[in-house]
Design a protein around this motif. Structure first.
Motif, short mmCIF file in Angstrom:
data_model
loop_
_atom_site.label_atom_id
_atom_site.label_comp_id
_atom_site.label_asym_id
_atom_site.label_seq_id
_atom_site.Cartn_x
_atom_site.Cartn_y
_atom_site.Cartn_z
N PHE A 158 0.87 -1.17 0.00
CA PHE A 158 0.00 0.00 0.00
C PHE A 158 0.91 1.23 0.00
N TYR A 159 0.57 2.22 -0.80
CA TYR A 159 1.37 3.44 -0.80
C TYR A 159 0.51 4.60 -1.29
N ASN A 160 1.07 5.80 -1.20
CA ASN A 160 0.33 7.03 -1.46
C ASN A 160 0.80 7.68 -2.75
N VAL A 161 -0.16 8.10 -3.59
CA VAL A 161 0.17 8.78 -4.84
C VAL A 161 -0.62 10.08 -4.94
N ARG A 162 -0.15 10.95 -5.79
CA ARG A 162 -0.83 12.22 -6.07
C ARG A 162 -0.85 12.41 -7.58
N ASN A 163 -2.04 12.31 -8.15
CA ASN A 163 -2.17 12.46 -9.60
C ASN A 163 -3.58 12.94 -9.92
N GLU A 164 -3.96 12.95 -11.17
CA GLU A 164 -5.27 13.46 -11.55
C GLU A 164 -6.40 12.61 -10.97
N GLU A 165 -6.17 11.32 -10.80
CA GLU A 165 -7.21 10.44 -10.28
C GLU A 165 -7.47 10.66 -8.79
N THR A 166 -6.50 11.20 -8.07
CA THR A 166 -6.66 11.36 -6.62
C THR A 166 -7.21 12.73 -6.24
N ARG A 167 -7.62 13.51 -7.19
CA ARG A 167 -8.28 14.78 -6.86
C ARG A 167 -9.64 14.51 -6.22
N HIS A 168 -10.07 15.44 -5.38
CA HIS A 168 -11.42 15.39 -4.84
C HIS A 168 -12.42 15.53 -5.99
N ALA A 169 -13.66 15.10 -5.75
CA ALA A 169 -14.67 15.17 -6.80
C ALA A 169 -14.89 16.58 -7.33
N ASP A 170 -14.59 17.59 -6.48
CA ASP A 170 -14.75 18.98 -6.94
C ASP A 170 -13.55 19.50 -7.71
N GLY A 171 -12.55 18.62 -7.93
CA GLY A 171 -11.37 19.01 -8.70
C GLY A 171 -10.19 19.46 -7.87
N THR A 172 -10.38 19.61 -6.55
CA THR A 172 -9.29 20.06 -5.69
C THR A 172 -8.17 19.03 -5.64
N LEU A 173 -6.93 19.51 -5.63
CA LEU A 173 -5.76 18.64 -5.55
C LEU A 173 -5.85 17.75 -4.32
N GLY A 174 -5.43 16.51 -4.46
CA GLY A 174 -5.43 15.59 -3.33
C GLY A 174 -4.51 14.41 -3.58
N CYS A 175 -4.18 13.69 -2.52
CA CYS A 175 -3.40 12.46 -2.66
C CYS A 175 -4.21 11.32 -2.05
N GLY A 176 -3.95 10.09 -2.51
CA GLY A 176 -4.72 8.94 -2.04
C GLY A 176 -3.89 7.68 -2.01
N ASN A 177 -4.41 6.67 -1.32
CA ASN A 177 -3.71 5.41 -1.14
C ASN A 177 -4.13 4.38 -2.18
N VAL A 178 -3.16 3.62 -2.67
CA VAL A 178 -3.40 2.54 -3.61
C VAL A 178 -2.72 1.28 -3.08
N VAL A 179 -3.00 0.13 -3.72
CA VAL A 179 -2.32 -1.12 -3.36
C VAL A 179 -1.93 -1.84 -4.64
N ASP A 180 -0.75 -2.48 -4.59
CA ASP A 180 -0.24 -3.25 -5.72
C ASP A 180 0.44 -4.49 -5.16
N ARG A 181 0.47 -5.53 -5.96
CA ARG A 181 1.07 -6.78 -5.52
C ARG A 181 2.59 -6.70 -5.64
N VAL A 182 3.28 -7.29 -4.65
CA VAL A 182 4.74 -7.39 -4.67
C VAL A 182 5.12 -8.72 -5.31
N LEU A 183 5.92 -8.68 -6.36
CA LEU A 183 6.33 -9.89 -7.05
C LEU A 183 7.48 -10.57 -6.30
N ALA A 184 7.80 -11.77 -6.75
CA ALA A 184 8.84 -12.56 -6.06
C ALA A 184 10.19 -11.86 -6.06
N ASP A 185 10.47 -11.04 -7.07
CA ASP A 185 11.76 -10.35 -7.14
C ASP A 185 11.75 -9.01 -6.41
N GLY A 186 10.64 -8.68 -5.74
CA GLY A 186 10.55 -7.43 -4.98
C GLY A 186 9.97 -6.27 -5.75
N ARG A 187 9.84 -6.40 -7.08
CA ARG A 187 9.22 -5.35 -7.87
C ARG A 187 7.71 -5.38 -7.69
#
Length: 515
Positions: free
Chosen positions: A171-200
Motif C-alpha cells: 500500500f502506498y500514497n500517490v498524487r495524480n489526476e485520479e486522486t483529486r477530490h470530486a470537486d477538482g481540488t488537488l489531493g493524494c490517495g492510497n493505492v495497493v499493488d502486488r509485490v512480485l517474487a523479485d521485490g518489484r
C-alpha cells in the motif's frame, strides 16, 4: 509525511507511577520533530524509525515505552542519486535475513516550505519525490539504497502487507489526476499493488482511499490528504487505517476504509474519523501497529503534538476491535482521542496453565520445529518467526506471518526441535465472531484460570457481563457498537454475557495478566 530536524541523545518523558506510562513515549526535545513513526519487533526488541531531512534515526526499546537512541539507520544518498534528501515515512519489514526499509525521498532542488508546527520540506524537489527501498542485514543499519526507486511517479508512505496465504502487497500514497477530490481540488490517495517474487511491483495499483470527506481537507482549502496507510485483517475482512487532513495542523486524524478483498472495492466506514485531537494531544496520525511484549496485544504507535509546542512526538496506545472496526485507546464511543492520562504498561507474557487458549510467538532457527506435533519448516541459521494460536477448539500456526497449518482438537504450547531465540507465551482467547442475541440469550466463554484476567468486548444494546466476581451492566446504543473493558484480579471460570434486551456482542478478548 515530512521530516524531523535533529536527534537528541536520550528520550525525555514525564514521570509515571509504577506499572504505568505517560505519553509521549518519545520526546527528544522542543526542537525535534518525530514525524511518521514506525516500530519493528525483532527477537523481542523494538526498533523505532521516523522521518528525517537527510537521515533516518533509529531508537530501541524492550517495552515499547522506554526508548534509547541507537544511531543512524539510513542517510541520504550522494549527489546525483534519486534519494538525496527528505527521507519520509520509513517502514521496515524482515524477510529471510534481510531488513527492507520502504522509504520515500527526492533529489535536491526545491524551496524550503514551512508546515505549521511540523518540520516542512527542506530543499527537496517535490516533483521528483518517489517511493523506494533500502536494505540492511541489521535493524540498526546501515541501510543501503536501491539504485532506482520502486514507484516511478510521485509517491510516499509505503506500507508492506502480508496476507494469510503468503501473498505480499504494498500500500502506498500517490498524487495524480485520479486522486483529486470530486470537486477538482488537488489531493493524494492510497493505492495497493502486488509485490512480485523479485521485490518489484506488478504495476497494477488499485484505489484504496481517495479524498472524499470534509475533514480530509486543509483547513484553509486547496488540498486534500488520504495518506499513511496501515492495513490489518480481521473477520476475513481488510481494514485500512489511514490519516486524513493537513499533517501540520490540529485537524489531522485517522479514518478507516474496509474491503472483502485486498484489491477492493474499498468502502470508507460510516463513522469518520475514528481518532482525533483531544485536550492534551492534537493532530494524531500516521500510525503503525505492533504487539506488546506479551507477543499478541496490539498497540498503535503514532505521532501527535503536545500542547502548542513544536514538533510531532511519539505516542503509544492499545488498539482494540470494537465490532465494526478498530479503536485506538479506551472510550465507549468513537471518535476517541489521546487521553494524556496514565496507562498500564504494555503487558508482558503471562501463561496460566489452567487456561486452554494460548498465543505463542517464537523467533527460532534451525531446519524444522514441531508445534505440538505440527511441523513447520524454519530458515536454517536465519531467524524465523513462528506463531501458534489456540482458541480452545482449533490450532492455527503461522510462519513469518503466513498461515501454514490449521488443526482441530486440543493443543498445547509445546515446541520440539529448532533453537528458540526469543519467545512470548500468553494465555489468550480472541473470538472475532458476532453474536446477535434476543433477551435472555447468552454468550459464554470458558476460561478457568486463577491469575488476573482482563476482558474487552464490543456491545450494542443492553447486556449483563460477568467475569469471575466482577459484574457490569452495559446499556449501549442499539445501533452502534461500544467498547467495554473489565478485569477480574482473582481470575474467572468463565465469561458470561447475558442479553437484557435485543443485543449484539462481538470481538471478545480474554487475556491472563500479571498479579
Amino acid at each position: 509525511m515530512t521530516a524531523s530536524t535533529a536527534v537528541a541523545s536520550a528520550s525525555t518523558t514525564r514521570a509515571a507511577a509504577p506499572g504505568t506510562y505517560l505519553n509521549p513515549v518519545l520526546d527528544a526535545g522542543p526542537e525535534v520533530d518525530h514525524g511518521d513513526p514506525f516500530v519493528l519487533e525483532f527477537l523481542g526488541e523494538y526498533f523505532l524509525y521516523y522521518s528525517g531531512p537527510t537521515s533516518i534515526a533509529v531508537w530501541r526499546s524492550s517495552d515499547l515505552v522506554t526508548w534509547e537512541p541507537a544511531g543512524t539507520a539510513l542517510t541520504g544518498a550522494p549527489a546525483g542519486h534519486w534519494a538525496e534528501v527528505e527521507l519520509w515515512a520509513p517502514e521496515v519489514v524482515y524477510r529471510d535475513g534481510e531488513f527492507v526499509m520502504y522509504v520515500a525521498a527526492t533529489r535536491r532542488g526545491g524551496p524550503a516550505r514551512t508546515s505549521g508546527k511540523a518540520a516542512g520540506a527542506d530543499g527537496g524537489d517535490d516533483e521528483q519525490r518517489r517511493q523506494g527501498v533500502a536494505r540492511s542485514r541489521s535493524p540498526l543499519g546501515p541501510f543501503v539504497w536501491d539504485d532506482t526507486p520502486l514507484v516511478d511517479e510521485w509517491s510516499i508512505d509505503a506500507h508492506p502487507f502480508l496476507d494469510d496465504d503468503g501473498s505480499e502487497w504494498l500500500f502506498y500514497n500517490v498524487r495524480n489526476e485520479e486522486t483529486r477530490h470530486a470537486d477538482g481540488t488537488l489531493g493524494c490517495g492510497n493505492v495497493v499493488d502486488r509485490v512480485l517474487a523479485d521485490g518489484r511491483l506488478a504495476g497494477e495499483p488499485v484505489p484504496v482511499a481517495y479524498p472524499s470527506e470534509p475533514w480530509e481537507a486543509h483547513p484553509e482549502g486547496g488540498q486534500y490528504w488520504n495518506e499513511a496507510p496501515f492495513t490489518m485483517k480481521r473477520h476475513g475482512r481488510y481494514y485500512q487505517m489511514y490519516s486524513g487532513g493537513f499533517f501540520g495542523g490540529d485537524g489531522y486524524s485517522l479514518g478507516v476504509t474496509v474491503a472483502d478483498s485486498v484489491t477492493g472495492p474499498w468502502t470508507k466506514a460510516s463513522r469518520h474519523p475514528i481518532f482525533t485531537s483531544g485536550a492534551h494531544v492534537s493532530g494524531p496520525g500516521h500510525h503503525c501497529v505492533t504487539v506488546a511484549p506479551d507477543g499478541v496485544t496490539p498497540y498503535a504507535v503514532y505521532h501527535g503534538y503536545v500542547g502548542d509546542g513544536y514538533g510531532r512526538k511519539v505516542h503509544a496506545d492499545p488498539l482494540f476491535w470494537a465490532g465494526d472496526g478498530p479503536q485506538l485507546g479506551l472510550g465507549s464511543t468513537r471518535p476517541t482521542s489521546p487521553s494524556g492520562l496514565p496507562q498500564a504498561l504494555p503487558p508482558k507474557p503471562v501463561y496460566d496453565a489452567d487456561v486452554a487458549p494460548f498465543h505463542l510467538r517464537a523467533w527460532m532457527e534451525g531446519a524444522v520445529t514441531l508445534v505440538d506435533g505440527v511441523g513447520v519448516a524454519l530458515d536454517g541459521p536465519v531467524p524465523c518467526l513462528v506463531e501458534a494460536a489456540y482458541d480452545g477448539e482449533a490450532l492455527t500456526v503461522r510462519r513469518n506471518g503466513a498461515v501454514v497449518a490449521r488443526r482441530q482438537g486440543p493443543a498445547r504450547p509445546q515446541l520440539h526441535c529448532g533453537t528458540v531465540l526469543h519467545s512470548a507465551l500468553t494465555s489468550r482467547l480472541d473470538v472475532d465472531a458476532e453474536h446477535v442475541l434476543a433477551a435472555g440469550e447468552e454468550v459464554v466463554r470458558a476460561w478457568g484460570g486463577g491469575l488476573p484476567v482482563s476482558c474487552s468486548l464490543a456491545v450494542s444494546g443492553r447486556v449483563r457481563v460477568e467475569l469471575g466476581d466482577e459484574v457490569l451492566e452495559v446499556d449501549a446504543a442499539p445501533d452502534a457498537y461500544e467498547l467495554v473493558t473489565l478485569s477480574s484480579p482473582a481470575g474467572a471460570a468463565q465469561l458470561r454475557v447475558t442479553a437484557v434486551g435485543p443485543a449484539r456482542v462481538a470481538d471478545v478478548v480474554l487475556a491472563a495478566r500479571a498479579a
